[in-house]
Design an enzyme around this catalytic site. Sequence first.
Site, mmCIF file in Angstrom:
data_model
loop_
_atom_site.group_PDB
_atom_site.id
_atom_site.type_symbol
_atom_site.label_atom_id
_atom_site.label_comp_id
_atom_site.label_asym_id
_atom_site.label_seq_id
_atom_site.Cartn_x
_atom_site.Cartn_y
_atom_site.Cartn_z
ATOM 1 N N ASN A 7 0.873 -1.172 0.000
ATOM 2 C CA ASN A 7 0.000 0.000 0.000
ATOM 3 C C ASN A 7 0.911 1.224 0.000
ATOM 4 O O ASN A 7 1.447 1.611 1.029
ATOM 5 C CB ASN A 7 -0.896 -0.035 1.246
ATOM 6 C CG ASN A 7 -1.906 1.093 1.265
ATOM 7 O OD1 ASN A 7 -1.930 1.930 0.359
ATOM 8 N ND2 ASN A 7 -2.731 1.128 2.295
ATOM 9 N N LYS A 14 3.382 0.713 3.020
ATOM 10 C CA LYS A 14 3.084 -0.348 3.999
ATOM 11 C C LYS A 14 3.170 -1.681 3.292
ATOM 12 O O LYS A 14 2.768 -1.787 2.124
ATOM 13 C CB LYS A 14 1.677 -0.176 4.553
ATOM 14 C CG LYS A 14 1.512 1.000 5.451
ATOM 15 C CD LYS A 14 0.154 0.911 6.162
ATOM 16 C CE LYS A 14 -0.255 2.280 6.657
ATOM 17 N NZ LYS A 14 -1.577 2.705 6.273
ATOM 18 N N ARG A 89 -2.520 -2.179 -3.470
ATOM 19 C CA ARG A 89 -3.744 -1.429 -3.253
ATOM 20 C C ARG A 89 -3.687 -0.172 -4.121
ATOM 21 O O ARG A 89 -2.718 0.581 -4.064
ATOM 22 C CB ARG A 89 -3.832 -1.044 -1.783
ATOM 23 C CG ARG A 89 -5.089 -0.328 -1.482
ATOM 24 C CD ARG A 89 -5.214 -0.050 -0.019
ATOM 25 N NE ARG A 89 -6.526 0.517 0.195
ATOM 26 C CZ ARG A 89 -7.022 0.785 1.375
ATOM 27 N NH1 ARG A 89 -6.315 0.537 2.444
ATOM 28 N NH2 ARG A 89 -8.215 1.295 1.498
ATOM 29 N N HIS A 178 -13.408 2.315 -0.037
ATOM 30 C CA HIS A 178 -13.392 1.189 0.926
ATOM 31 C C HIS A 178 -13.923 -0.079 0.262
ATOM 32 O O HIS A 178 -14.426 -0.990 0.928
ATOM 33 C CB HIS A 178 -14.293 1.460 2.156
ATOM 34 C CG HIS A 178 -13.827 2.565 3.058
ATOM 35 N ND1 HIS A 178 -14.698 3.439 3.648
ATOM 36 C CD2 HIS A 178 -12.595 2.911 3.485
ATOM 37 C CE1 HIS A 178 -14.034 4.287 4.414
ATOM 38 N NE2 HIS A 178 -12.737 3.988 4.332
ATOM 39 N N ASN A 207 -12.361 5.782 11.053
ATOM 40 C CA ASN A 207 -12.046 7.201 10.989
ATOM 41 C C ASN A 207 -12.665 7.763 9.720
ATOM 42 O O ASN A 207 -13.315 8.803 9.715
ATOM 43 C CB ASN A 207 -10.525 7.374 11.031
ATOM 44 C CG ASN A 207 -10.165 8.820 11.148
ATOM 45 O OD1 ASN A 207 -10.878 9.589 11.799
ATOM 46 N ND2 ASN A 207 -9.091 9.209 10.489
ATOM 47 N N ARG A 237 -14.020 14.376 8.234
ATOM 48 C CA ARG A 237 -14.709 14.792 6.998
ATOM 49 C C ARG A 237 -16.165 15.131 7.294
ATOM 50 O O ARG A 237 -16.805 14.461 8.100
ATOM 51 C CB ARG A 237 -14.682 13.673 5.951
ATOM 52 C CG ARG A 237 -13.311 13.345 5.424
ATOM 53 C CD ARG A 237 -13.422 12.426 4.201
ATOM 54 N NE ARG A 237 -12.125 11.906 3.825
ATOM 55 C CZ ARG A 237 -11.795 10.611 3.900
ATOM 56 N NH1 ARG A 237 -12.672 9.720 4.321
ATOM 57 N NH2 ARG A 237 -10.602 10.218 3.518
ATOM 58 N N GLY A 329 -17.209 0.422 14.036
ATOM 59 C CA GLY A 329 -18.234 -0.615 13.843
ATOM 60 C C GLY A 329 -17.923 -1.896 14.600
ATOM 61 O O GLY A 329 -18.820 -2.569 15.101
ATOM 62 N N GLU A 380 -8.937 -6.093 4.872
ATOM 63 C CA GLU A 380 -8.663 -5.672 3.496
ATOM 64 C C GLU A 380 -7.448 -6.377 2.923
ATOM 65 O O GLU A 380 -7.404 -6.719 1.748
ATOM 66 C CB GLU A 380 -8.474 -4.145 3.451
ATOM 67 C CG GLU A 380 -9.763 -3.417 3.749
ATOM 68 C CD GLU A 380 -9.578 -1.922 3.939
ATOM 69 O OE1 GLU A 380 -9.473 -1.230 2.938
ATOM 70 O OE2 GLU A 380 -9.536 -1.465 5.101
#
Length: 396
Positions: A7, A14, A89, A178, A207, A237, A329, A380
Amino acid sequence: MNILIINAGSSSLKYQLMNPETGEVSAKGLCERIGIDGRLNHKVGDNKVVKDIPMPTHSEAIAATLEILQDAEHGVIKSVAEIDAVGHRVLHGGMEFFDSCIIDDEVIAAIEKCIPLGPLHNPANLMGIRACQAVMPKTPQVAVFDTAFHMTMPPKAYRYAIPTEYYENDSIRRYGFHGTSHKYVAKRTAELVGKKEFKMVNCHLGNGSSMSAVKDGKCQDTTMGLTPLAGVPMGTRSGDIDAAVVQFICNKYGMSVDECLNMLNKKSGMLALSGVSSDFRDLEDGAKNGNEACALARDKFCYEVAKYVGAYAAALNGIDVLTFTAGVGENDCNVRAAVCEYLGFMGVKIDPELNSKRGKEMVISTPDSKVQVWVVPTNEELMIAQDTAELVNAAK
Ligand code: ADP
């Protein structure tokens, strides 16, 4: 099989080395300060190592990653040949990509074409891809797009009601993000409920937060838009607002549109409403201690999430399953309880005892609830590894 998951950001990269069958992560880490000086943070199990390594570009970061993965002391493989494929990604697949795909020159050109839609992320993602191609030319590379899962939306969900030329000439429409997380949760939920054909709403609340309406495993609608700014309010946001707010603020405060958008992305949401923090744990502490702004921020969040569940239940003509995932969540049982409370009218009933647990796969609805409610921790990286392995095996 070993899949290296990458990523790449503008100054960071990462990585994880993962077995796509078991989800086991043998090593993971972060290259940071790329283009500044360079630091490698590497982790195998509980063993951590930090090394300052010059990283003028992403190529040196990838080289350092491969070196430490083969290192006698901190490594987990003997040679690069043990890495079967690399899964990258990629943020924005625009209208070019409906699924993950093996990277070739055409794919690179198409990711480049999507740069206007993801001006910060796509160039960084491409740097990661090119760096891997340079240092491991024989290893297959796969691109996994954050937008791809949502490409099954019908036009009524993805078109904006603005002049058609902006859609036709500039590809301006709802894309959603996402996607890798929504895809993972949709797939995993099908396994958990033992059905392929059912209607669900997935709430990825972290977040950054987004929700998706999914029928028979295919996305029908999602809350984020051309960019991740749209939908429910998030950590920093704003989520959905009247676009004319931008004009008003720019005119009144002499702000540029870019400055205003920066404010809407980085200084709004829970942070702005609470005046305290973007972190839901801080908001809960604040609310418990009588801070009304913190309580309002959490209320507003749960209210907007519940509103979208209602909207998507209408869009899908009813839902069978509601899922919660991501940092909030998975962990914040009070957010889940408040959202479900709003949904009592559609027969959603949760068991407070079941809902009091956190961070694991579990059903939290009562047996007589009209909608099954699940917590499904997202993964993910596993989704990227599985997509990568599947494509590479199919190409053999
Ligand atoms: P992102 O991937 O978008 O950066 P995450 O999915 O990691 O975000 O979610 C981060 C959010 O999850 C933070 O707001 C944090 O407060 C919240 N969170 C994490 N752990 C808990 C917890 N135990 N209880 C409540 N909220 C939590």
